[in-house]
Design a protein around this motif. Structure first.
Motif, short mmCIF file in Angstrom:
data_model
loop_
_atom_site.label_atom_id
_atom_site.label_comp_id
_atom_site.label_asym_id
_atom_site.label_seq_id
_atom_site.Cartn_x
_atom_site.Cartn_y
_atom_site.Cartn_z
N PHE A 53 -37.71 0.44 -31.33
CA PHE A 53 -39.08 -0.04 -31.13
C PHE A 53 -39.43 -1.17 -32.08
O PHE A 53 -40.36 -1.96 -31.81
N ALA A 54 -38.72 -1.27 -33.23
CA ALA A 54 -39.03 -2.29 -34.24
C ALA A 54 -38.28 -3.59 -34.00
O ALA A 54 -38.38 -4.50 -34.82
N LEU A 55 -37.56 -3.69 -32.88
CA LEU A 55 -36.78 -4.89 -32.59
C LEU A 55 -37.37 -5.69 -31.44
O LEU A 55 -36.69 -6.55 -30.86
N ASP A 56 -38.61 -5.44 -31.11
CA ASP A 56 -39.26 -6.21 -30.05
C ASP A 56 -39.48 -7.66 -30.46
O ASP A 56 -39.74 -7.96 -31.63
N LEU A 57 -39.40 -8.58 -29.48
CA LEU A 57 -40.02 -9.87 -29.59
C LEU A 57 -41.38 -9.76 -28.91
O LEU A 57 -41.63 -8.78 -28.18
N PHE A 58 -42.26 -10.73 -29.10
CA PHE A 58 -43.65 -10.51 -28.72
C PHE A 58 -44.18 -11.62 -27.82
O PHE A 58 -44.42 -12.74 -28.26
N ASP A 59 -44.35 -11.30 -26.53
CA ASP A 59 -45.14 -12.13 -25.64
C ASP A 59 -46.60 -11.70 -25.79
O ASP A 59 -46.88 -10.62 -26.33
N PRO A 60 -47.56 -12.51 -25.35
CA PRO A 60 -48.97 -12.18 -25.60
C PRO A 60 -49.41 -10.83 -25.05
O PRO A 60 -50.26 -10.17 -25.65
N ASP A 61 -48.85 -10.41 -23.93
CA ASP A 61 -49.23 -9.12 -23.34
C ASP A 61 -48.33 -7.97 -23.80
O ASP A 61 -48.52 -6.84 -23.37
N ARG A 62 -47.37 -8.28 -24.65
CA ARG A 62 -46.38 -7.31 -25.10
C ARG A 62 -45.79 -6.55 -23.91
O ARG A 62 -45.71 -5.32 -23.89
N PHE A 63 -45.36 -7.33 -22.93
CA PHE A 63 -44.81 -6.76 -21.71
C PHE A 63 -43.30 -6.63 -21.79
O PHE A 63 -42.73 -5.58 -21.47
N PHE A 64 -42.62 -7.70 -22.25
CA PHE A 64 -41.16 -7.73 -22.20
C PHE A 64 -40.60 -7.18 -23.50
O PHE A 64 -40.13 -7.90 -24.37
N THR A 65 -40.65 -5.88 -23.62
CA THR A 65 -40.15 -5.19 -24.81
C THR A 65 -38.65 -4.98 -24.71
O THR A 65 -38.04 -5.12 -23.65
N LEU A 66 -38.04 -4.61 -25.83
CA LEU A 66 -36.62 -4.26 -25.81
C LEU A 66 -36.39 -3.06 -24.90
O LEU A 66 -35.37 -2.99 -24.20
N ALA A 67 -37.32 -2.12 -24.89
CA ALA A 67 -37.18 -0.95 -24.00
C ALA A 67 -37.11 -1.38 -22.54
O ALA A 67 -36.26 -0.89 -21.78
N ARG A 68 -37.97 -2.32 -22.15
CA ARG A 68 -37.96 -2.78 -20.76
C ARG A 68 -36.66 -3.52 -20.45
O ARG A 68 -36.06 -3.34 -19.39
N PHE A 69 -36.22 -4.37 -21.38
CA PHE A 69 -34.98 -5.11 -21.18
C PHE A 69 -33.80 -4.16 -21.00
O PHE A 69 -32.97 -4.32 -20.10
N CYS A 70 -33.70 -3.14 -21.87
CA CYS A 70 -32.58 -2.20 -21.77
C CYS A 70 -32.64 -1.40 -20.48
O CYS A 70 -31.59 -1.11 -19.87
N GLU A 71 -33.83 -1.07 -20.05
CA GLU A 71 -33.97 -0.35 -18.77
C GLU A 71 -33.48 -1.22 -17.62
O GLU A 71 -32.75 -0.75 -16.73
N GLU A 72 -33.83 -2.52 -17.64
CA GLU A 72 -33.40 -3.43 -16.58
C GLU A 72 -31.88 -3.62 -16.58
O GLU A 72 -31.26 -3.73 -15.52
N ARG A 73 -31.26 -3.65 -17.76
CA ARG A 73 -29.82 -3.90 -17.85
C ARG A 73 -28.99 -2.62 -17.84
O ARG A 73 -27.76 -2.69 -17.82
N GLY A 74 -29.62 -1.48 -17.90
CA GLY A 74 -28.88 -0.23 -17.92
C GLY A 74 -28.29 0.12 -19.27
O GLY A 74 -27.34 0.91 -19.34
N TYR A 75 -28.84 -0.43 -20.34
CA TYR A 75 -28.36 -0.11 -21.69
C TYR A 75 -29.06 1.14 -22.22
O TYR A 75 -30.25 1.35 -21.95
N PRO A 76 -28.36 1.96 -22.97
CA PRO A 76 -29.02 3.15 -23.55
C PRO A 76 -30.09 2.71 -24.54
O PRO A 76 -29.89 1.76 -25.31
N TYR A 77 -31.20 3.40 -24.54
CA TYR A 77 -32.29 3.03 -25.45
C TYR A 77 -33.20 4.23 -25.66
O TYR A 77 -33.53 4.96 -24.72
N THR A 78 -33.63 4.42 -26.89
CA THR A 78 -34.76 5.27 -27.23
C THR A 78 -35.51 4.55 -28.35
O THR A 78 -34.94 3.75 -29.10
N ASP A 79 -36.80 4.81 -28.45
CA ASP A 79 -37.59 4.17 -29.51
C ASP A 79 -37.01 4.46 -30.89
O ASP A 79 -37.00 3.61 -31.77
N VAL A 80 -36.54 5.70 -31.07
CA VAL A 80 -36.00 6.14 -32.35
C VAL A 80 -34.72 6.92 -32.10
O VAL A 80 -34.67 7.76 -31.18
N GLY A 81 -33.68 6.63 -32.88
CA GLY A 81 -32.49 7.49 -32.85
C GLY A 81 -31.30 6.94 -32.11
O GLY A 81 -30.21 7.50 -32.22
#
Length: 418
Positions: A53-81
């Motif tokens: 969760f601490a590796l996000d880049l920031f668009d004005p609406d905070r839409f394109f988060t790392l979580a969203r990117f990983c979900e789109e690409r099929g990469y494993p992701y959790t906010d913590v751990g």
């Protein structure tokens, strides 16, 4: 004038700022290779210490988060751990750039010169762009620190940890890594995995290694949320305050600010690489490096053992300096000497206004170079949101005032006032 704002650097800070300026309709240009530091200086397979969760880049609406990117690409992701690799983080930054900053020009800036309101930004292709404001968001790539004892070794026998993204050539070699922080531990781990005989040599009495996250019951989670609240810099009240109150930090006495910036979140390794090093790499503590000389096709390192009070030697084939960075305005390679001499500094970093403006009107600094003014938050990607929002608001307001029709008695706007 070619542009109102020129951004130098296309890492998390530069890209986040550009996305915000674009949304506000500000005329800007941005230069640099997207996520260049992460591509050129960080091994792709390295698991990063920061939580997802601490590796996000920031668009004005905070839409394109790392979580969203990983979900789109099929990469494993959790906010913590779930540790994120440098490769995935770089891919995410490049995807963010294509989506929010298509204006990026992948050119290096070779020189910035000029005066307030009329800067000349010289590019590697020979082009010159005129800019009313310049934002330096170039990260830490220009500031590796090499200990004096290593500086006379042949270039092919010594490296900084910034220099190593592939370690296969060290298989079967004896390699010393000097340092106790995350870059030193990460490099020692990757050397071991590549088949080298690695040694971690630290002048400290211990090497701090994080612990893997553990599942706890709800009561312990509740207690921890009060006693050790989570933030983009980790857990604990000091980190939380660094994230939430950068403006208050800026108002602290200079000496106190500089002390906090140096001491808070000092050298510590992530748990993924730390566990490998703890189990497989000899860790030599209390070893203060005194000298390094080539002898019989080997490098002899001489250390003062500060605990035993004696001198110890170690013969190796190669040395890595995991000794971090020392930010110094003078070392920014593309700033004209006249500009550098006009920048007021504190402990070699620019002293900045609440809007990130230096003592040179129209010249701004964001990212780790701004840490002495705003605290540890600016040393990490998590600070990009604060910097982007604050600086975008300031620049947009200033350009609106400058471009609006002015009466003869209109109140003048002054820049660079602290």
């Amino acid at each position: 004038m070619n542009t109102d704002v020129a951004i130098i650097g296309a890492g998390p800070y530069g890209l986040s700022l550009a996305a915000h300026l674009r949304e506000r309709g500000v005329n800007f240009r941005i230069f640099g290779r997207p996520m260049g530091f992460w591509r050129d200086h960080v091994p792709g397979e390295l698991r990063l210490k920061a939580e997802g969760f601490a590796l996000d880049l920031f668009d004005p609406d905070r839409f394109f988060t790392l979580a969203r990117f990983c979900e789109e690409r099929g990469y494993p992701y959790t906010d913590v751990g779930t540790p994120v690799s440098a490769q995935i983080f770089a891919e995410y930054g490049e995807a963010f750039q294509k989506k929010y900053v298509p204006e990026l020009r992948e050119l290096l800036v070779t020189m910035v010169s000029g005066v307030a309101g009329d800067f000349a930004v010289h590019l590697e292709n020979g082009e010159t762009v005129r800019a009313g404001n310049v934002v330096v968001a170039a990260g830490i790539g220009s500031f590796p620190y090499m200990p004096l004892a290593l500086q006379d070794l042949p270039p092919d026998r010594v490296s900084h940890t910034f220099d190593g993204i592939s370690f296969g050539r060290f298989a079967g070699k004896r390699v010393a890594v000097i340092g106790a922080g995350s870059s030193a531990v990460d490099t020692a781990c990757l050397l071991h995995q590549a088949g080298a005989e690695a040694f971690l040599c630290a002048r400290r009495s211990q090497v701090l290694i994080g612990e893997p996250p553990r599942k706890v019951d709800r009561l312990k989670q509740l207690v921890s949320s009060v006693t050790k609240p989570r933030s983009g810099l980790g857990t604990g009240w000091r980190s939380r305050m660094a994230c939430d109150w950068p403006d208050i930090f800026r108002l602290l006495p200079t000496g106190f600010r500089l002390l906090i910036t140096r001491k808070h979140l000092g050298p510590a390794a992530g748990w993924v690489t730390g566990q490998v090093v703890r189990e497989h790499v000899p860790i030599l503590l209390n070893m203060a490096l005194k000298s390094a000389v080539c002898r019989d096709d080997a490098i002899r390192l001489e250390f003062a053992d500060t605990q035993a009070g004696c001198v110890r030697t170690l013969d190796v084939d190669h040395v890595f300096a995991g000794t971090g960075v020392r930010i110094d305005t003078v070392r920014i390679p593309f700033l004209d000497r006249a500009l550098i001499s006009a920048i007021r500094t504190e402990d070699s970093m620019p002293a900045l206004s609440r809007n990130f403006e230096s003592s040179v009107q129209g010249l701004y600094f964001i990212g780790p170079v701004a840490a002495n003014s705003f605290g540890p938050l600016l040393r990490f990607a998590w600070g990009a949101r604060f910097a982007a929002r604050r600086l975008t608001g300031h620049l947009a307001r200033g350009l609106a005032v400058r471009q609006a029709p002015q009466t003869a008695f209109a109140q003048q706007r002054f820049f660079g006032i602290f």
